[in-house]
Motif scaffolding. Structure first.
Motif, PDB file in Angstrom:
ATOM      1  N   THR A  34       5.483 -14.163  -0.128  1.00  0.00           N
ATOM      2  CA  THR A  34       4.711 -14.885   0.876  1.00  0.00           C
ATOM      3  C   THR A  34       5.578 -15.996   1.470  1.00  0.00           C
ATOM      4  O   THR A  34       6.725 -16.176   1.052  1.00  0.00           O
ATOM      5  CB  THR A  34       3.420 -15.471   0.251  1.00  0.00           C
ATOM      6  OG1 THR A  34       2.591 -15.963   1.289  1.00  0.00           O
ATOM      7  CG2 THR A  34       3.699 -16.585  -0.753  1.00  0.00           C
ATOM      8  N   ARG A  42      -2.651 -19.110   8.271  1.00  0.00           N
ATOM      9  CA  ARG A  42      -3.857 -18.303   8.004  1.00  0.00           C
ATOM     10  C   ARG A  42      -4.965 -19.077   7.312  1.00  0.00           C
ATOM     11  O   ARG A  42      -6.127 -18.684   7.380  1.00  0.00           O
ATOM     12  CB  ARG A  42      -3.515 -17.107   7.109  1.00  0.00           C
ATOM     13  CG  ARG A  42      -2.533 -16.145   7.694  1.00  0.00           C
ATOM     14  CD  ARG A  42      -3.225 -15.180   8.642  1.00  0.00           C
ATOM     15  NE  ARG A  42      -2.248 -14.292   9.247  1.00  0.00           N
ATOM     16  CZ  ARG A  42      -2.476 -13.038   9.561  1.00  0.00           C
ATOM     17  NH1 ARG A  42      -3.656 -12.507   9.357  1.00  0.00           N
ATOM     18  NH2 ARG A  42      -1.538 -12.318  10.111  1.00  0.00           N
ATOM     19  N   CYS A 118     -18.656 -20.577  -5.320  1.00  0.00           N
ATOM     20  CA  CYS A 118     -18.367 -21.772  -4.504  1.00  0.00           C
ATOM     21  C   CYS A 118     -19.636 -22.515  -4.102  1.00  0.00           C
ATOM     22  O   CYS A 118     -19.568 -23.665  -3.673  1.00  0.00           O
ATOM     23  CB  CYS A 118     -17.589 -21.373  -3.257  1.00  0.00           C
ATOM     24  SG  CYS A 118     -16.193 -20.321  -3.631  1.00  0.00           S
ATOM     25  N   ARG A 157      -0.506 -11.456  -3.820  1.00  0.00           N
ATOM     26  CA  ARG A 157      -0.331 -12.490  -2.791  1.00  0.00           C
ATOM     27  C   ARG A 157      -1.593 -12.690  -1.949  1.00  0.00           C
ATOM     28  O   ARG A 157      -1.772 -13.730  -1.309  1.00  0.00           O
ATOM     29  CB  ARG A 157       0.848 -12.160  -1.879  1.00  0.00           C
ATOM     30  CG  ARG A 157       0.617 -10.946  -0.996  1.00  0.00           C
ATOM     31  CD  ARG A 157       1.784 -10.718  -0.070  1.00  0.00           C
ATOM     32  NE  ARG A 157       1.504  -9.618   0.850  1.00  0.00           N
ATOM     33  CZ  ARG A 157       2.291  -9.269   1.838  1.00  0.00           C
ATOM     34  NH1 ARG A 157       3.427  -9.914   2.032  1.00  0.00           N
ATOM     35  NH2 ARG A 157       1.961  -8.281   2.641  1.00  0.00           N
ATOM     36  N   LYS A 225     -11.273 -10.415   4.752  1.00  0.00           N
ATOM     37  CA  LYS A 225     -11.763 -10.372   6.146  1.00  0.00           C
ATOM     38  C   LYS A 225     -13.285 -10.288   6.197  1.00  0.00           C
ATOM     39  O   LYS A 225     -13.936 -10.923   7.024  1.00  0.00           O
ATOM     40  CB  LYS A 225     -11.161  -9.156   6.862  1.00  0.00           C
ATOM     41  CG  LYS A 225      -9.893  -9.491   7.599  1.00  0.00           C
ATOM     42  CD  LYS A 225      -9.637  -8.507   8.727  1.00  0.00           C
ATOM     43  CE  LYS A 225      -8.239  -8.654   9.289  1.00  0.00           C
ATOM     44  NZ  LYS A 225      -7.756 -10.023   9.425  1.00  0.00           N
ATOM     45  N   HIS A 259     -17.466 -26.249   2.492  1.00  0.00           N
ATOM     46  CA  HIS A 259     -16.640 -25.614   1.478  1.00  0.00           C
ATOM     47  C   HIS A 259     -15.204 -25.505   2.003  1.00  0.00           C
ATOM     48  O   HIS A 259     -14.992 -25.214   3.178  1.00  0.00           O
ATOM     49  CB  HIS A 259     -17.188 -24.220   1.155  1.00  0.00           C
ATOM     50  CG  HIS A 259     -16.353 -23.468   0.174  1.00  0.00           C
ATOM     51  ND1 HIS A 259     -15.877 -24.048  -0.979  1.00  0.00           N
ATOM     52  CD2 HIS A 259     -15.878 -22.186   0.172  1.00  0.00           C
ATOM     53  CE1 HIS A 259     -15.157 -23.160  -1.642  1.00  0.00           C
ATOM     54  NE2 HIS A 259     -15.143 -22.024  -0.962  1.00  0.00           N
ATOM     55  N   ASN A 262     -10.938 -22.108   3.981  1.00  0.00           N
ATOM     56  CA  ASN A 262     -10.033 -21.697   5.051  1.00  0.00           C
ATOM     57  C   ASN A 262     -10.307 -22.583   6.268  1.00  0.00           C
ATOM     58  O   ASN A 262     -11.458 -22.707   6.689  1.00  0.00           O
ATOM     59  CB  ASN A 262     -10.296 -20.222   5.390  1.00  0.00           C
ATOM     60  CG  ASN A 262      -9.262 -19.671   6.342  1.00  0.00           C
ATOM     61  OD1 ASN A 262      -8.936 -20.290   7.349  1.00  0.00           O
ATOM     62  ND2 ASN A 262      -8.738 -18.498   6.030  1.00  0.00           N
ATOM     63  N   ASN A 289      -8.532 -23.662  -2.348  1.00  0.00           N
ATOM     64  CA  ASN A 289      -9.943 -23.377  -2.615  1.00  0.00           C
ATOM     65  C   ASN A 289     -10.210 -23.573  -4.107  1.00  0.00           C
ATOM     66  O   ASN A 289      -9.687 -22.822  -4.934  1.00  0.00           O
ATOM     67  CB  ASN A 289     -10.235 -21.936  -2.184  1.00  0.00           C
ATOM     68  CG  ASN A 289     -11.675 -21.533  -2.386  1.00  0.00           C
ATOM     69  OD1 ASN A 289     -12.452 -22.236  -3.030  1.00  0.00           O
ATOM     70  ND2 ASN A 289     -12.043 -20.386  -1.840  1.00  0.00           N
TER      71      ASN A 289
HETATM   72  O1  UT7 Z   1     -14.373 -19.300  -1.490  1.00  0.00           O
HETATM   73  C1  UT7 Z   1     -15.077 -18.132  -1.255  1.00  0.00           C
HETATM   74  C2  UT7 Z   1     -15.020 -17.763   0.134  1.00  0.00           C
HETATM   75  N1  UT7 Z   1     -13.729 -17.224   0.453  1.00  0.00           N
HETATM   76  C3  UT7 Z   1     -13.369 -17.208   1.714  1.00  0.00           C
HETATM   77  O2  UT7 Z   1     -14.087 -17.731   2.527  1.00  0.00           O
HETATM   78  C4  UT7 Z   1     -12.102 -16.491   2.121  1.00  0.00           C
HETATM   79  C5  UT7 Z   1     -12.301 -15.825   3.432  1.00  0.00           C
HETATM   80  N2  UT7 Z   1     -11.161 -15.054   3.908  1.00  0.00           N
HETATM   81  C6  UT7 Z   1     -10.023 -15.637   4.312  1.00  0.00           C
HETATM   82  O3  UT7 Z   1      -9.871 -16.830   4.243  1.00  0.00           O
HETATM   83  C7  UT7 Z   1      -8.971 -14.752   4.940  1.00  0.00           C
HETATM   84  O4  UT7 Z   1      -9.489 -13.455   5.133  1.00  0.00           O
HETATM   85  C8  UT7 Z   1      -7.671 -14.686   4.075  1.00  0.00           C
HETATM   86  C9  UT7 Z   1      -6.920 -16.010   4.155  1.00  0.00           C
HETATM   87  C10 UT7 Z   1      -7.994 -14.345   2.650  1.00  0.00           C
HETATM   88  C11 UT7 Z   1      -6.734 -13.593   4.639  1.00  0.00           C
HETATM   89  O5  UT7 Z   1      -6.467 -13.833   6.022  1.00  0.00           O
HETATM   90  P1  UT7 Z   1      -6.561 -12.636   7.076  1.00  0.00           P
HETATM   91  O6  UT7 Z   1      -6.205 -13.210   8.366  1.00  0.00           O
HETATM   92  O7  UT7 Z   1      -7.927 -12.028   6.918  1.00  0.00           O
HETATM   93  O8  UT7 Z   1      -5.403 -11.679   6.589  1.00  0.00           O
HETATM   94  P2  UT7 Z   1      -5.473 -10.182   6.049  1.00  0.00           P
HETATM   95  O9  UT7 Z   1      -6.059 -10.141   4.683  1.00  0.00           O
HETATM   96  O10 UT7 Z   1      -6.065  -9.297   7.077  1.00  0.00           O
HETATM   97  O11 UT7 Z   1      -3.935  -9.838   5.962  1.00  0.00           O
HETATM   98  C12 UT7 Z   1      -3.122  -9.773   7.140  1.00  0.00           C
HETATM   99  C13 UT7 Z   1      -1.727  -9.357   6.740  1.00  0.00           C
HETATM  100  C14 UT7 Z   1      -1.680  -8.090   5.897  1.00  0.00           C
HETATM  101  O12 UT7 Z   1      -0.528  -7.369   6.283  1.00  0.00           O
HETATM  102  P3  UT7 Z   1      -0.630  -6.148   7.304  1.00  0.00           P
HETATM  103  O13 UT7 Z   1      -1.574  -5.164   6.661  1.00  0.00           O
HETATM  104  O14 UT7 Z   1      -1.162  -6.713   8.585  1.00  0.00           O
HETATM  105  O15 UT7 Z   1       0.775  -5.668   7.399  1.00  0.00           O
HETATM  106  C15 UT7 Z   1      -1.507  -8.595   4.501  1.00  0.00           C
HETATM  107  O16 UT7 Z   1      -0.847  -7.687   3.657  1.00  0.00           O
HETATM  108  O17 UT7 Z   1      -1.118 -10.384   5.947  1.00  0.00           O
HETATM  109  C16 UT7 Z   1      -0.646  -9.818   4.732  1.00  0.00           C
HETATM  110  N3  UT7 Z   1      -0.793 -10.831   3.685  1.00  0.00           N
HETATM  111  C17 UT7 Z   1       0.145 -11.747   3.425  1.00  0.00           C
HETATM  112  N4  UT7 Z   1       1.360 -11.962   3.935  1.00  0.00           N
HETATM  113  C18 UT7 Z   1       2.072 -12.990   3.442  1.00  0.00           C
HETATM  114  C19 UT7 Z   1      -1.861 -11.037   2.877  1.00  0.00           C
HETATM  115  N5  UT7 Z   1      -1.635 -12.096   2.066  1.00  0.00           N
HETATM  116  C20 UT7 Z   1      -0.388 -12.526   2.374  1.00  0.00           C
HETATM  117  C21 UT7 Z   1       0.413 -13.602   1.900  1.00  0.00           C
HETATM  118  N6  UT7 Z   1       1.621 -13.783   2.467  1.00  0.00           N
HETATM  119  N7  UT7 Z   1      -0.013 -14.438   0.941  1.00  0.00           N
END
Ligand code: UT7
Length: 332
Positions: A34, A42, A118, A157, A225, A259, A262, A289
């Motif tokens: 990462t 993000r 949470c 990650r 997501k 909360h 993000n 978080n």
């Molecule tokens: O507390 C309980 C409530 N929880 C929440 O509210 C969390 C809600 N969700 C989120 O905050 C977001 O969905 C996340 C921060 C968890 C993820 O962000 P996202 O914009 O939804 O990213 P994603 O999961 O769609 O991943 C996008 C890309 C993927 O790669 P590809 O498939 O586009 O090639 C992931 O593999 O980012 C990649 N990815 C990372 N890259 C670098 C996922 N995690 C990482 C990382 N570093 N740590």
């Protein structure tokens, strides 16, 4: 159900505790695939705290509680009810609240845990508000505390960059004339969405055995997501309900304490509630978080930083696994 009751309930003191060890995004990226850039853009997170070896959820909870008790001017022996909200208890049984009772010397208190992820701290707030306003208890110590570092797969990650450890607490008691009051509370659950965010192993459905010990089943698993979408909608609805029930308009709100999961979720909530960003409290860049602890730590920091004063109206709103959500409108 009407929230009108003869006995009003105020928040008499807040406290928080964060472990000393800081884990920055840069350090994380030395052992997980990462980058600081990905995590910050993000999520808004820059670093998180990690509990020391031998430092458990109950230790952090007790330290936050001591600070809240001190601010409330209450001795531990005077506390009648302790509720710890956590998904990372010291042990499956007894409740972490029992260890906290022992550590504080709060011998008179009834103590139990609740598991609402949470949302747990605001669930605890609503439960204890009812307990106090019914006359069953004079006061309550509510705590959100988590050692999430013990339940994260440090090779994943998608989750390990998000979470951190810490604890926050508040003392609630019957309010005297002219004091603050918890004006309105709301909580909700959608058990059809348990699969979006959970720790699948370690319970009776999937005990950890010698055969699955390497599978990281006792670690947080999340469909980020999907969770994101529900978080924005549910938090908005819950906040709107307590704002309306408390008879408030967006411009009456001195501070929204959401909360801390993000920054994009927080910005979307502020936008939908029509509350300017400078009245929305954010500390997730420092702690990530911390689940049940997050809103409790944020409440304490906002309180101690003077983000609101006596008589101001504040709104707390949370969302988590379950799925669960909750909100509270408070006159400080
Ligand atoms: O507390 C309980 C409530 N929880 C929440 O509210 C969390 C809600 N969700 C989120 O905050 C977001 O969905 C996340 C921060 C968890 C993820 O962000 P996202 O914009 O939804 O990213 P994603 O999961 O769609 O991943 C996008 C890309 C993927 O790669 P590809 O498939 O586009 O090639 C992931 O593999 O980012 C990649 N990815 C990372 N890259 C670098 C996922 N995690 C990482 C990382 N570093 N740590």
């Amino acid at each position: 159900m009407s929230e009108a009751s003869a006995i009003e309930v105020c928040i008499a003191g807040t406290g928080s505790y964060l472990p000393e060890k800081i884990l920055t995004n840069e350090e994380l990226s030395t052992f997980v695939d990462t980058t600081d850039e990905w995590i910050f853009t993000r999520t808004g997170i820059k670093e998180r705290r990690i509990a020391a070896e031998g430092e458990f959820t109950s230790h952090m909870a007790s330290k936050a509680a001591e600070r809240a008790l001190e601010q409330a001017g209450l001795a531990a022996e005077e506390i009648e009810l302790i509720i710890v909200a956590t998904i990372t208890p010291d042990t499956l049984t007894p409740a972490t609240a029992c260890y906290v009772q022992q550590k504080l010397g709060a011998n008179k208190a009834v103590a139990f845990d609740i598991s609402a992820a949470c949302s747990g701290f605001l669930y605890a707030m609503k439960i204890s508000k009812r307990m106090i306003s019914s006359g069953a208890f004079k006061n309550a110590l509510i705590i959100g505390a988590e050692k999430l570092s013990a339940f994260v797969n440090w090779e994943d990650r998608a989750t390990c960059v998000l979470f951190g450890d810490g604890a926050g607490a508040a003392v609630l008691r019957a309010a005297g004339p002219g004091e603050g009051a918890i004006l309105a509370t709301e909580m909700g659950t959608d058990g059809n969405l348990t699969h979006l965010l959970n720790i699948p192993g370690g319970g009776s459905a999937c005990p950890i055995t010698i055969n699955n010990a390497g599978d990281h089943l006792a670690s947080l698993s999340m469909l980020g997501k999907e969770v994101f979408k529900h978080a924005v909608n549910r938090m908005k609805e819950a906040a709107e309900k307590v704002i309306a029930r408390a008879g408030l308009e967006p411009e009456d709100i001195a501070c929204v304490i959401p909360h801390q999961a993000n920054l994009r979720i927080i910005d979307a909530i502020a936008d939908r509630l029509a509350v300017p960003n400078d009245r929305v409290f954010v500390n997730l860049h420092k702690y990530g978080n911390t689940s049940a602890a997050a809103v409790a730590i944020a409440l304490d920091e906002a309180n101690r930083e003077g983000k609101f004063k006596r008589g101001d109206k504040i709104v707390l709103v949370v969302f988590g696994a379950g799925l669960t959500w909750a909100a509270a409108a408070v006159r400080w």
